[in-house]
Motif scaffolding. Structure first.
Motif, PDB file in Angstrom:
ATOM      1  N   GLU A  23      -3.423  -3.929  10.273  1.00  0.00           N
ATOM      2  CA  GLU A  23      -4.148  -4.418  11.451  1.00  0.00           C
ATOM      3  C   GLU A  23      -5.160  -3.381  11.932  1.00  0.00           C
ATOM      4  O   GLU A  23      -6.305  -3.719  12.260  1.00  0.00           O
ATOM      5  CB  GLU A  23      -3.172  -4.757  12.571  1.00  0.00           C
ATOM      6  CG  GLU A  23      -2.353  -6.001  12.320  1.00  0.00           C
ATOM      7  CD  GLU A  23      -1.286  -6.222  13.383  1.00  0.00           C
ATOM      8  OE1 GLU A  23      -1.269  -5.492  14.399  1.00  0.00           O
ATOM      9  OE2 GLU A  23      -0.461  -7.133  13.188  1.00  0.00           O
ATOM     10  N   ASN A  60      17.374  -0.968   7.838  1.00  0.00           N
ATOM     11  CA  ASN A  60      16.597  -0.663   9.044  1.00  0.00           C
ATOM     12  C   ASN A  60      15.301   0.061   8.696  1.00  0.00           C
ATOM     13  O   ASN A  60      14.239  -0.235   9.256  1.00  0.00           O
ATOM     14  CB  ASN A  60      17.423   0.181  10.015  1.00  0.00           C
ATOM     15  CG  ASN A  60      18.524  -0.624  10.671  1.00  0.00           C
ATOM     16  OD1 ASN A  60      18.465  -1.841  10.741  1.00  0.00           O
ATOM     17  ND2 ASN A  60      19.555   0.062  11.142  1.00  0.00           N
ATOM     18  N   ALA A 116      12.785  -2.341   7.254  1.00  0.00           N
ATOM     19  CA  ALA A 116      12.177  -3.148   8.318  1.00  0.00           C
ATOM     20  C   ALA A 116      11.104  -2.346   9.050  1.00  0.00           C
ATOM     21  O   ALA A 116      10.012  -2.863   9.343  1.00  0.00           O
ATOM     22  CB  ALA A 116      13.246  -3.628   9.287  1.00  0.00           C
ATOM     23  N   GLN A 117      11.395  -1.069   9.320  1.00  0.00           N
ATOM     24  CA  GLN A 117      10.403  -0.213   9.981  1.00  0.00           C
ATOM     25  C   GLN A 117       9.180  -0.015   9.101  1.00  0.00           C
ATOM     26  O   GLN A 117       8.048  -0.031   9.582  1.00  0.00           O
ATOM     27  CB  GLN A 117      11.020   1.138  10.323  1.00  0.00           C
ATOM     28  CG  GLN A 117      12.012   1.095  11.453  1.00  0.00           C
ATOM     29  CD  GLN A 117      12.665   2.464  11.693  1.00  0.00           C
ATOM     30  OE1 GLN A 117      12.486   3.391  10.917  1.00  0.00           O
ATOM     31  NE2 GLN A 117      13.441   2.576  12.764  1.00  0.00           N
ATOM     32  N   GLN A 141       8.010  -2.058   6.814  1.00  0.00           N
ATOM     33  CA  GLN A 141       7.229  -3.293   6.824  1.00  0.00           C
ATOM     34  C   GLN A 141       6.417  -3.416   8.114  1.00  0.00           C
ATOM     35  O   GLN A 141       5.247  -3.801   8.088  1.00  0.00           O
ATOM     36  CB  GLN A 141       8.158  -4.514   6.664  1.00  0.00           C
ATOM     37  CG  GLN A 141       8.758  -4.648   5.294  1.00  0.00           C
ATOM     38  CD  GLN A 141       7.702  -4.786   4.212  1.00  0.00           C
ATOM     39  OE1 GLN A 141       6.663  -5.409   4.392  1.00  0.00           O
ATOM     40  NE2 GLN A 141       7.970  -4.159   3.077  1.00  0.00           N
ATOM     41  N   GLU A 142       7.041  -3.066   9.228  1.00  0.00           N
ATOM     42  CA  GLU A 142       6.346  -3.125  10.516  1.00  0.00           C
ATOM     43  C   GLU A 142       5.181  -2.145  10.544  1.00  0.00           C
ATOM     44  O   GLU A 142       4.071  -2.480  10.989  1.00  0.00           O
ATOM     45  CB  GLU A 142       7.340  -2.809  11.636  1.00  0.00           C
ATOM     46  CG  GLU A 142       6.777  -2.970  13.031  1.00  0.00           C
ATOM     47  CD  GLU A 142       7.824  -2.677  14.090  1.00  0.00           C
ATOM     48  OE1 GLU A 142       7.447  -2.082  15.112  1.00  0.00           O
ATOM     49  OE2 GLU A 142       8.996  -3.034  13.882  1.00  0.00           O
ATOM     50  N   LEU A 143       5.411  -0.924  10.034  1.00  0.00           N
ATOM     51  CA  LEU A 143       4.338   0.074  10.005  1.00  0.00           C
ATOM     52  C   LEU A 143       3.212  -0.335   9.059  1.00  0.00           C
ATOM     53  O   LEU A 143       2.032  -0.107   9.344  1.00  0.00           O
ATOM     54  CB  LEU A 143       4.901   1.442   9.610  1.00  0.00           C
ATOM     55  CG  LEU A 143       5.795   2.117  10.648  1.00  0.00           C
ATOM     56  CD1 LEU A 143       6.425   3.371  10.071  1.00  0.00           C
ATOM     57  CD2 LEU A 143       5.004   2.441  11.903  1.00  0.00           C
ATOM     58  N   LYS A 144       3.565  -0.943   7.929  1.00  0.00           N
ATOM     59  CA  LYS A 144       2.532  -1.429   7.009  1.00  0.00           C
ATOM     60  C   LYS A 144       1.672  -2.495   7.676  1.00  0.00           C
ATOM     61  O   LYS A 144       0.447  -2.497   7.536  1.00  0.00           O
ATOM     62  CB  LYS A 144       3.167  -2.008   5.738  1.00  0.00           C
ATOM     63  CG  LYS A 144       3.597  -0.986   4.739  1.00  0.00           C
ATOM     64  CD  LYS A 144       4.148  -1.661   3.493  1.00  0.00           C
ATOM     65  CE  LYS A 144       4.551  -0.641   2.445  1.00  0.00           C
ATOM     66  NZ  LYS A 144       5.125  -1.299   1.242  1.00  0.00           N
ATOM     67  N   GLN A 145       2.325  -3.382   8.398  1.00  0.00           N
ATOM     68  CA  GLN A 145       1.578  -4.434   9.099  1.00  0.00           C
ATOM     69  C   GLN A 145       0.677  -3.829  10.166  1.00  0.00           C
ATOM     70  O   GLN A 145      -0.497  -4.203  10.283  1.00  0.00           O
ATOM     71  CB  GLN A 145       2.556  -5.434   9.716  1.00  0.00           C
ATOM     72  CG  GLN A 145       1.886  -6.624  10.354  1.00  0.00           C
ATOM     73  CD  GLN A 145       2.903  -7.605  10.930  1.00  0.00           C
ATOM     74  OE1 GLN A 145       4.098  -7.396  10.823  1.00  0.00           O
ATOM     75  NE2 GLN A 145       2.403  -8.655  11.537  1.00  0.00           N
ATOM     76  N   ASP A 146       1.212  -2.882  10.955  1.00  0.00           N
ATOM     77  CA  ASP A 146       0.396  -2.214  11.973  1.00  0.00           C
ATOM     78  C   ASP A 146      -0.776  -1.479  11.339  1.00  0.00           C
ATOM     79  O   ASP A 146      -1.908  -1.532  11.841  1.00  0.00           O
ATOM     80  CB  ASP A 146       1.243  -1.220  12.779  1.00  0.00           C
ATOM     81  CG  ASP A 146       2.241  -1.904  13.690  1.00  0.00           C
ATOM     82  OD1 ASP A 146       2.137  -3.131  13.879  1.00  0.00           O
ATOM     83  OD2 ASP A 146       3.141  -1.197  14.208  1.00  0.00           O
ATOM     84  N   ASN A 147      -0.503  -0.796  10.230  1.00  0.00           N
ATOM     85  CA  ASN A 147      -1.534  -0.045   9.526  1.00  0.00           C
ATOM     86  C   ASN A 147      -2.639  -0.983   9.038  1.00  0.00           C
ATOM     87  O   ASN A 147      -3.832  -0.680   9.163  1.00  0.00           O
ATOM     88  CB  ASN A 147      -0.904   0.707   8.350  1.00  0.00           C
ATOM     89  CG  ASN A 147      -1.713   1.883   7.908  1.00  0.00           C
ATOM     90  OD1 ASN A 147      -2.781   2.147   8.426  1.00  0.00           O
ATOM     91  ND2 ASN A 147      -1.207   2.600   6.921  1.00  0.00           N
TER      92      ASN A 147
END
Length: 184
Positions: free
Chosen positions: A102, A88, A91-92, A94-100
């Motif tokens: 962007e 978990n 996954a978080q 990876q999501e934060l890296k993607q948001d960062n």
């Protein structure tokens, strides 16, 4: 004869005690070789002890193995829950890296804090009158410090470099109540 010597049980008990004490005294002597009764007694007792101890060790070993199996089961359960948490968290991340990424693309920023080489410094001075406003560190121009550089600790941003000399720098803290403080 007196009544004492007529009681056969008492005489047998008395003779037995005397023989026992004599055997104890005989066995306590230091000898290099055991007598045949001692050898027989030790061999017999050893055989009986092994007859009792082997099954006992088997049974206790069996129950210890069951306990180890139960402990392994419990540890396995705990480790599975930790693995789920790690999955978990990954996954978080990876999501934060993607948001960062962007957000960096939107702002047009190419550099991150990881691109800068941190320079460790020590606080060497603090003015009691301006305790919450300024500190002095032991790094200066010779170490590559420049005016308006950010000062960061493990907990985050703490201020900016206000003045620089060859061997030290004055840091204006974020906690300063100065209206001219332009750290934003």
């Amino acid at each position: 004869m007196p009544q004492f010597f007529l009681n056969k049980r008492l005489i047998i008990l008395l003779v037995s005690i005397i023989v026992l004490v004599a055997l104890i005294g005989f066995s306590l002597r230091e000898r290099s070789k055991l007598s045949w009764p001692e050898q027989f007694l030790k061999d017999t007792t050893g055989w009986v002890q092994s007859l009792v101890s082997k099954p006992t060790h088997f049974v206790t070993g069996f129950f210890e193995n069951l306990q180890d199996l139960q402990n392994t089961y419990d540890e396995n359960k705990e480790l599975k829950s930790r693995v789920e948490k790690i999955v978990n968290l990954e996954a978080q991340v990876q999501e934060l890296k993607q948001d960062n990424q962007e957000l960096r693309d939107i702002l047009g920023e190419k550099r991150t804090l990881r691109d800068f080489k941190p320079l460790p410094a020590t606080v060497i001075g603090r003015n009691p009158d301006r305790w919450h406003e300024m500190i002095i560190i032991d790094k200066g121009k010779l170490n590559g410090i420049k005016k308006n550089m950010a000062v960061v600790t493990a907990t985050g941003l703490v201020g900016k470099v206000k003045n620089v000399t060859q061997f030290s720098s004055t840091i204006q803290l974020l906690s300063a109540m100065d209206p001219k403080n332009r750290i934003s």
